[in-house]
Design a protein around this motif. Structure first.
Motif, short mmCIF file in Angstrom:
data_model
loop_
_atom_site.label_atom_id
_atom_site.label_comp_id
_atom_site.label_asym_id
_atom_site.label_seq_id
_atom_site.Cartn_x
_atom_site.Cartn_y
_atom_site.Cartn_z
N PHE A 1 3.98 -9.31 0.74
CA PHE A 1 3.12 -8.26 1.26
C PHE A 1 3.80 -7.41 2.33
N ALA B 1 6.40 -4.04 2.88
CA ALA B 1 7.02 -2.87 2.25
C ALA B 1 7.83 -2.09 3.28
N TYR C 1 9.36 1.98 3.96
CA TYR C 1 9.30 3.38 3.59
C TYR C 1 10.40 4.15 4.31
N GLN D 1 11.42 8.03 5.65
CA GLN D 1 10.89 9.36 5.93
C GLN D 1 12.00 10.27 6.44
N PRO E 1 7.00 13.59 3.70
CA PRO E 1 6.16 12.40 3.84
C PRO E 1 7.01 11.14 3.64
N PRO E 2 6.50 10.01 4.05
CA PRO E 2 7.21 8.76 3.76
C PRO E 2 7.34 8.54 2.25
N LEU F 1 8.09 5.33 -0.54
CA LEU F 1 8.21 3.88 -0.72
C LEU F 1 9.61 3.52 -1.19
N SER G 1 9.01 -2.90 -1.91
CA SER G 1 7.73 -3.60 -1.80
C SER G 1 7.98 -5.08 -2.08
N TYR H 1 10.18 2.80 8.04
CA TYR H 1 9.01 2.10 8.53
C TYR H 1 8.74 0.87 7.66
N GLN I 1 5.73 -1.87 6.55
CA GLN I 1 4.28 -1.86 6.41
C GLN I 1 3.85 -3.20 5.82
N TYR J 1 0.84 -5.42 3.94
CA TYR J 1 -0.40 -5.29 3.18
C TYR J 1 -0.96 -6.67 2.85
N SER K 1 -6.09 -6.48 5.95
CA SER K 1 -6.64 -5.18 6.31
C SER K 1 -7.05 -5.24 7.78
N PRO K 2 -6.72 -4.20 8.58
CA PRO K 2 -6.16 -2.93 8.14
C PRO K 2 -4.66 -3.00 7.85
N ARG K 3 -4.22 -2.19 6.88
CA ARG K 3 -2.78 -2.06 6.64
C ARG K 3 -2.16 -1.47 7.91
N PHE L 1 1.63 -0.34 10.08
CA PHE L 1 3.02 0.06 10.01
C PHE L 1 3.74 -0.30 11.29
N LEU M 1 2.41 5.89 12.30
CA LEU M 1 1.60 5.94 11.08
C LEU M 1 0.39 5.02 11.22
N TRP N 1 -3.07 3.83 9.07
CA TRP N 1 -3.89 3.84 7.86
C TRP N 1 -5.34 4.02 8.27
N ASN O 1 -10.30 1.31 8.11
CA ASN O 1 -9.70 0.69 9.28
C ASN O 1 -10.80 0.56 10.35
N PRO O 2 -10.99 -0.62 10.90
CA PRO O 2 -12.03 -0.78 11.93
C PRO O 2 -11.90 0.19 13.10
N TYR P 1 -2.00 12.57 5.95
CA TYR P 1 -1.46 12.43 4.60
C TYR P 1 -2.49 11.82 3.68
N ARG Q 1 -3.09 -1.67 -1.89
CA ARG Q 1 -2.36 -2.09 -0.69
C ARG Q 1 -1.11 -1.28 -0.39
N LEU Q 2 -0.59 -0.60 -1.41
CA LEU Q 2 0.67 0.12 -1.24
C LEU Q 2 0.48 1.61 -1.45
N PHE Q 3 1.42 2.37 -0.94
CA PHE Q 3 1.32 3.82 -1.01
C PHE Q 3 2.52 4.36 -1.77
N TRP R 1 2.69 10.32 -2.07
CA TRP R 1 2.15 10.95 -0.89
C TRP R 1 2.05 12.46 -1.06
N GLY R 2 1.03 13.05 -0.45
CA GLY R 2 1.01 14.50 -0.32
C GLY R 2 1.96 14.92 0.79
#
Lengths: 107, 117
Positions: free
Chosen positions: A33, A35, A37, A39, A44-45, A47, A50, A88, A90, A92, A95-97, A99, B45, B47, B60-61, B94, B102-104, B107-108
């Protein structure tokens, strides 16, 4: 939440050299879990890795990931000019994910 | 190849609601998981949360009390609404998608939003 701390903040290297980036987690989790990235400026970042060691599509094999528990590493075996960027980690696992704050690899 | 294009106001007043939309092209929006992530110089960054095609959300809480996300499969779009914004919400936002929740994987380009009166 799981806090990720990356080191060093900046890594100054030359093309052809090996880069070793560290990511340490505030609590242990499976390497499946984690990953990484990349940038580049103004982008944008993207991947890169993973599952701690699985390269994403199109990522060259000079990128490698390893680690377990709370300590993870991204290695770039021979730096190419396009590899100079911010990286970076990250998690997973939960939660929350979250970085890490990033490591800048600069010339 | 999935492509994402974010849109929305670049300037929002304090206490108002920040609203962004992400348009998905290149594949079915229903086949992926969709996220909003923001980036600031101070916090890096973050989420914000995710939304899936059945409108299932996971926030995200840190944002849960003032965030909502939605998805419109007919328009291939998903949206972010962040209420009661302050200067601390100034960031590049983004939209990102993944094969899992879980993974990204894609991306925009990011939408720079400033909160200021």
């Amino acid at each position: 939440e799981i806090v990720l701390t990356q080191s060093p903040g900046t890594l100054s290297l030359s093309p052809g050299e090996r880069a070793t980036l560290s990511c340490r987690a505030s609590q242990s989790f499976s390497a499946s879990f984690l990953a990484w990235y990349q940038q580049r400026p103004g982008q944008p970042p993207r991947l890169v890795i993973s599952g701690a060691s699985n390269r994403a599509a199109g990522i060259p094999d000079r990128f490698g990931g390893s680690g377990s528990g709370t300590d993870f590493t991204l290695t770039i075996s021979r730096l190419e000019p396009e590899d100079f960027a911010v990286y970076y980690c990250q998690q997973y696992a939960d939660s929350p994910r979250t970085f890490g704050q990033g490591t800048k690899v600069e010339i | 190849q999935v492509q994402l294009q974010g849109s929305g106001p670049r300037l929002v007043k304090p206490s108002e609601t920040l609203s962004l939309t992400c348009s998905v092209s290149g594949d079915s929006i229903s086949d992926y998981y969709w996220n909003w992530i923001r980036q600031t110089p101070g916090k890096g960054l973050e989420w914000i949360g995710s939304v899936y095609f059945r409108a299932t959300t996971n926030y995200n809480p840190s944002f849960e009390s003032r965030v909502s996300m939605s998805i419109d499969t007919s328009k291939s779009q998903f949206s972010l609404h962040l209420s009661s914004v302050t200067a601390a919400d100034t960031a590049t936002y983004y939209c990102a998608g993944g094969y899992s929740s879980r993974l990204f994987h894609f991306w925009g380009q990011g939408t720079r939003v400033s909160v200021s009166s």
